[in-house]
Design a protein around this motif. Structure first.
Motif, PDB file in Angstrom:
ATOM      1  N   UNK A 139     112.751  -0.222  41.827  1.00 48.39           N
ATOM      2  CA  UNK A 139     112.144   1.100  41.591  1.00 48.39           C
ATOM      3  C   UNK A 139     112.352   1.964  42.827  1.00 48.39           C
ATOM      4  N   UNK A 140     112.154   3.282  42.710  1.00 54.94           N
ATOM      5  CA  UNK A 140     112.291   4.154  43.883  1.00 54.94           C
ATOM      6  C   UNK A 140     111.200   3.860  44.920  1.00 54.94           C
ATOM      7  N   UNK A 141     111.615   3.727  46.171  1.00 56.02           N
ATOM      8  CA  UNK A 141     110.701   3.457  47.282  1.00 56.02           C
ATOM      9  C   UNK A 141     111.116   4.356  48.448  1.00 56.02           C
ATOM     10  N   UNK A 142     110.139   4.879  49.177  1.00 53.49           N
ATOM     11  CA  UNK A 142     110.407   5.706  50.353  1.00 53.49           C
ATOM     12  C   UNK A 142     110.301   4.815  51.591  1.00 53.49           C
TER      13      UNK A 142
ATOM     14  N   UNK B 285     111.261   9.527  62.798  1.00 57.16           N
ATOM     15  CA  UNK B 285     110.487  10.444  61.970  1.00 57.16           C
ATOM     16  C   UNK B 285     111.230  10.896  60.727  1.00 57.16           C
ATOM     17  N   UNK B 286     112.147  10.081  60.244  1.00 54.20           N
ATOM     18  CA  UNK B 286     112.960  10.404  59.081  1.00 54.20           C
ATOM     19  C   UNK B 286     112.543   9.515  57.922  1.00 54.20           C
ATOM     20  N   UNK B 287     112.479  10.093  56.729  1.00 49.82           N
ATOM     21  CA  UNK B 287     112.151   9.319  55.537  1.00 49.82           C
ATOM     22  C   UNK B 287     113.280   9.481  54.530  1.00 49.82           C
ATOM     23  N   UNK B 288     113.549   8.415  53.784  1.00 53.23           N
ATOM     24  CA  UNK B 288     114.574   8.495  52.755  1.00 53.23           C
ATOM     25  C   UNK B 288     114.136   7.709  51.536  1.00 53.23           C
ATOM     26  N   UNK B 289     114.547   8.202  50.392  1.00 53.75           N
ATOM     27  CA  UNK B 289     114.188   7.614  49.105  1.00 53.75           C
ATOM     28  C   UNK B 289     115.357   6.802  48.601  1.00 53.75           C
TER      29      UNK B 289
ATOM     30  N   UNK C  21     101.278   4.688  49.648  1.00 56.73           N
ATOM     31  CA  UNK C  21     102.090   5.599  48.851  1.00 56.73           C
ATOM     32  C   UNK C  21     102.262   6.916  49.592  1.00 56.73           C
ATOM     33  N   UNK C  22     103.255   7.691  49.149  1.00 53.27           N
ATOM     34  CA  UNK C  22     103.519   9.001  49.734  1.00 53.27           C
ATOM     35  C   UNK C  22     104.021   9.911  48.618  1.00 53.27           C
ATOM     36  N   UNK C  23     103.651  11.186  48.726  1.00 55.68           N
ATOM     37  CA  UNK C  23     104.163  12.160  47.768  1.00 55.68           C
ATOM     38  C   UNK C  23     105.502  12.656  48.292  1.00 55.68           C
TER      39      UNK C  23
ATOM     40  N   UNK D  49     106.670  13.636  43.077  1.00 53.27           N
ATOM     41  CA  UNK D  49     106.375  12.293  42.573  1.00 53.27           C
ATOM     42  C   UNK D  49     105.798  11.434  43.689  1.00 53.27           C
ATOM     43  N   UNK D  50     104.943  10.488  43.321  1.00 45.42           N
ATOM     44  CA  UNK D  50     104.326   9.576  44.277  1.00 45.42           C
ATOM     45  C   UNK D  50     105.097   8.261  44.244  1.00 45.42           C
TER      46      UNK D  50
END
Length: 86
Positions: free
Chosen positions: A10-13, A20-24, A34-36, A41-42
């Motif tokens: 499933x999609x995970x961040x 300080x970088x986030x990727x899906x 969790x994060x929005x 989407x959460x």
């Protein structure tokens, strides 16, 4: 593929705490946090210590080791000189 033997993907961040970088991306990893995301989407959130955004090899800040200097330092420390080399 056989049914029932593969974990759910499933999609995970993933968030790199150092850069300080986030990727899906898709993953089978589980997280209670969790994060929005940007699309509203959460998704589950997993913090990582290092990723391609902060790893020295990928960012171009990799240090090159001076192997000649290491050999010379070893020879100085243990008494080997140029005259007694084979």
């Amino acid at each position: 593929m056989r049914t029932g033997i593969h974990p759910e993907s499933r999609p995970v961040v993933f968030r790199d705490r150092a850069a300080g970088v986030a990727f899906l991306t898709r993953s089978t990893a589980h997280s209670a946090r969790t994060i929005e995301w940007e699309d509203g989407a959460v998704h589950p959130l997993i913090d990582v210590e290092i990723s391609s955004a902060s790893h020295p090899f990928y960012t171009g800040t990799e240090r090159v080791l001076d192997t000649a200097g290491r050999v010379e330092r070893f020879e100085r420390r243990y008494g080997r000189t140029a005259s007694n080399r084979p």
